[in-house]
Design a protein around this motif. Sequence first.
Motif, short mmCIF file in Angstrom:
data_model
loop_
_atom_site.label_atom_id
_atom_site.label_comp_id
_atom_site.label_asym_id
_atom_site.label_seq_id
_atom_site.Cartn_x
_atom_site.Cartn_y
_atom_site.Cartn_z
N ASP A 67 -79.83 17.81 -3.24
CA ASP A 67 -78.19 18.26 -1.60
C ASP A 67 -77.79 18.98 -1.11
O ASP A 67 -76.45 19.25 -1.38
CB ASP A 67 -77.43 16.84 -1.99
N GLY A 68 -78.45 19.84 -1.30
CA GLY A 68 -77.01 21.60 -1.58
C GLY A 68 -78.18 22.72 -0.17
O GLY A 68 -79.34 22.58 0.20
N ILE A 69 -77.65 23.84 -0.55
CA ILE A 69 -78.15 25.13 0.56
C ILE A 69 -78.50 26.00 -0.43
O ILE A 69 -78.26 26.73 -1.10
CB ILE A 69 -77.17 25.61 1.49
N ARG A 70 -79.83 26.94 -0.02
CA ARG A 70 -79.89 28.65 -0.74
C ARG A 70 -79.01 29.27 -0.55
O ARG A 70 -78.28 29.08 0.41
CB ARG A 70 -81.71 28.88 -0.32
N VAL A 71 -78.90 29.46 -1.21
CA VAL A 71 -77.25 30.91 -1.15
C VAL A 71 -77.43 32.07 -2.50
O VAL A 71 -79.05 32.46 -2.86
CB VAL A 71 -76.28 30.42 -1.40
N GLU A 72 -77.07 33.42 -1.63
CA GLU A 72 -77.46 35.00 -2.00
C GLU A 72 -76.62 35.09 -3.25
O GLU A 72 -76.47 35.50 -4.30
CB GLU A 72 -76.69 36.20 -1.66
N PRO A 79 -72.71 24.79 -14.08
CA PRO A 79 -71.61 24.07 -13.34
C PRO A 79 -70.28 25.33 -13.38
O PRO A 79 -70.79 26.29 -13.68
CB PRO A 79 -70.49 22.87 -15.13
N ARG A 80 -69.68 24.98 -12.00
CA ARG A 80 -69.10 25.94 -11.87
C ARG A 80 -67.24 25.63 -12.11
O ARG A 80 -66.28 24.84 -10.83
CB ARG A 80 -69.12 26.74 -9.90
N TRP A 81 -66.47 25.61 -12.65
CA TRP A 81 -65.35 24.70 -13.63
C TRP A 81 -63.99 25.21 -12.44
O TRP A 81 -64.26 26.14 -11.49
CB TRP A 81 -64.61 25.03 -15.05
N GLY A 82 -63.42 24.05 -11.67
CA GLY A 82 -62.24 24.81 -10.92
C GLY A 82 -63.07 24.58 -9.39
O GLY A 82 -62.36 24.78 -8.05
N ILE A 120 -83.44 32.72 -7.40
CA ILE A 120 -83.21 32.12 -6.08
C ILE A 120 -82.45 30.93 -7.05
O ILE A 120 -82.57 30.09 -7.48
CB ILE A 120 -84.53 31.09 -5.85
N LEU A 121 -81.27 31.13 -5.84
CA LEU A 121 -79.76 30.74 -6.35
C LEU A 121 -80.03 29.71 -5.30
O LEU A 121 -79.58 29.69 -4.18
CB LEU A 121 -78.66 31.75 -6.02
N PHE A 122 -79.28 28.23 -5.23
CA PHE A 122 -78.89 26.72 -4.71
C PHE A 122 -77.52 26.79 -5.00
O PHE A 122 -76.74 27.03 -6.56
CB PHE A 122 -80.09 25.76 -5.09
N SER A 123 -76.60 26.31 -3.90
CA SER A 123 -75.03 25.69 -4.14
C SER A 123 -75.48 24.24 -3.84
O SER A 123 -76.50 23.72 -3.18
CB SER A 123 -74.33 26.66 -3.85
N THR A 124 -75.31 23.26 -4.40
CA THR A 124 -75.12 21.85 -4.56
C THR A 124 -73.65 21.18 -4.45
O THR A 124 -72.52 21.63 -5.69
CB THR A 124 -76.06 21.05 -5.67
N PRO A 125 -72.43 20.18 -4.43
CA PRO A 125 -72.30 19.46 -4.03
C PRO A 125 -72.17 18.69 -4.75
O PRO A 125 -70.86 17.70 -5.13
CB PRO A 125 -71.99 19.22 -2.79
N MET A 126 -72.88 18.13 -5.54
CA MET A 126 -73.45 17.16 -6.78
C MET A 126 -73.55 17.69 -8.03
O MET A 126 -73.46 18.96 -8.92
CB MET A 126 -74.97 17.03 -6.35
N ALA A 127 -72.69 16.59 -8.96
CA ALA A 127 -72.81 16.87 -9.94
C ALA A 127 -73.41 16.85 -10.44
O ALA A 127 -74.52 16.35 -10.41
CB ALA A 127 -71.77 15.44 -10.93
N GLU A 128 -73.54 17.57 -12.12
CA GLU A 128 -74.71 18.21 -12.57
C GLU A 128 -75.39 16.71 -12.84
O GLU A 128 -76.54 16.53 -13.31
CB GLU A 128 -73.99 19.24 -14.25
N SER A 129 -74.43 15.91 -13.77
CA SER A 129 -75.17 14.28 -14.13
C SER A 129 -75.81 13.25 -12.76
O SER A 129 -77.18 13.08 -13.35
CB SER A 129 -74.55 13.38 -15.03
N GLU A 130 -75.63 14.30 -12.22
CA GLU A 130 -76.43 13.35 -10.67
C GLU A 130 -77.82 14.15 -10.28
O GLU A 130 -78.63 13.15 -9.56
CB GLU A 130 -75.34 13.58 -9.31
N ARG A 161 -68.57 22.77 -5.89
CA ARG A 161 -69.55 22.94 -6.11
C ARG A 161 -70.50 23.73 -7.35
O ARG A 161 -69.78 24.69 -7.70
CB ARG A 161 -70.02 24.12 -4.35
N ASN A 162 -72.13 22.94 -7.50
CA ASN A 162 -72.07 23.60 -8.43
C ASN A 162 -73.33 24.79 -7.97
O ASN A 162 -73.92 24.73 -7.07
CB ASN A 162 -72.60 22.92 -9.68
N SER A 163 -74.17 24.84 -9.17
CA SER A 163 -74.97 26.10 -8.58
C SER A 163 -76.77 25.63 -9.14
O SER A 163 -76.47 24.73 -10.62
CB SER A 163 -74.54 27.55 -9.40
N VAL A 164 -77.90 25.96 -8.86
CA VAL A 164 -79.21 24.92 -9.72
C VAL A 164 -79.39 27.62 -9.19
O VAL A 164 -79.68 27.71 -8.48
CB VAL A 164 -79.28 24.39 -8.88
N THR A 165 -79.96 27.08 -10.62
CA THR A 165 -81.85 28.43 -10.37
C THR A 165 -83.02 28.43 -10.58
O THR A 165 -83.35 27.39 -11.27
CB THR A 165 -80.88 29.74 -11.39
#
Length: 328
Positions: free
Chosen positions: A308-313, A277-280, A244-254, A283-287
């Motif tokens: 503070d993110g959403i689930r994505v495909e 992390p997704r450079w450039g 399950i994949l999530f997209s978040t606007p938060m920094a990894e350290s946050e 938004r970053n990803s959490v799985t």
Amino acid sequence: MFARLSQLTRHLSRPLPNYGHTSAAGVARTSIGAAIMSSSEDRSRRMIHTAGCIIIGDEVLGGKTVDTNSAHFAKYCFLLGMNLKRIEVIGDDEVEIGEAVRRMSENYDFVVTSGGIGPTHDDITYESIAKAFNLPLKLHNETLKLMKALSKPHPSQKNFSWDEPSPALDAKLRMVRLPIDESRDEKSQVLFVDESLWVPISVVNGNIHILPGIPRLFTQLLDGLKPLLVPRLENPEGKGVYRILFSTPMAESEVAGYLTKLAAEVEPKGIKVGSYPRWGRKRNSVTLVGKDKDYMESLVPQIEKGVDGIRVEKEEDADESEDEEKGS
């Protein structure tokens, strides 16, 4: 040590003189031989939980060839629910090949090798693995028959003949000399899993599967092998592992603190939490990865709130709003 025991097994498989009694030493020798054979048989039949992959080729280490087979195998294992524990890239070196296959055969349930089974002098995978397990290389007549029927001589080989000795014939025969344990059923050691191909999957020590390095053949043979693997998987239907994949606007350290607590919470259920992390991108990803789909689904609202993110495909699914912002 395994090589010495294999020698002993073949020696003991010869008929013994009838001395009119059974000695303790004779019983011990028979037991050792049976143990070795049962070990290989056990490896070829036991449930598959773990996997390993060995990419073989100087051209990969030298940067000439880009390895895509290990990435394909990783996805293959994920979909089937096998836990891929290790990928190694090694050169065309007999000692390194031997060490790697012996170690991985011992440590993992299902192992594949890729590369080094062509017709040239540096294609030494078959002979190196044969030597590692003290097995003879045997010209496999069924493979040769299929090679003759399904392969065509290269345009540069207009005068090639299967019946006349030549360097070209010798080179082709290198590809049909396979490691064979003569104490075991040969059919379980040479698998033909695709009717359109003459190339077999050579199986050594019960769990080492030797595949070609050409990506098309590698993937085609793995696909053909799947029906033989599915009955030995933890999930007989081969449904594998869920992600399950999530997209978040938060920094990894946050989100690191929250994810650390989440990982500790779900670890007992065999669930893994990942952060990437997704450079450039903003938004970053959490799985979330695991086999308990219902439990994982129950965590979705909590995780969306926690990061503070959403689930994505797909990772890029949430980038549209970001791209719109850049264009405005």
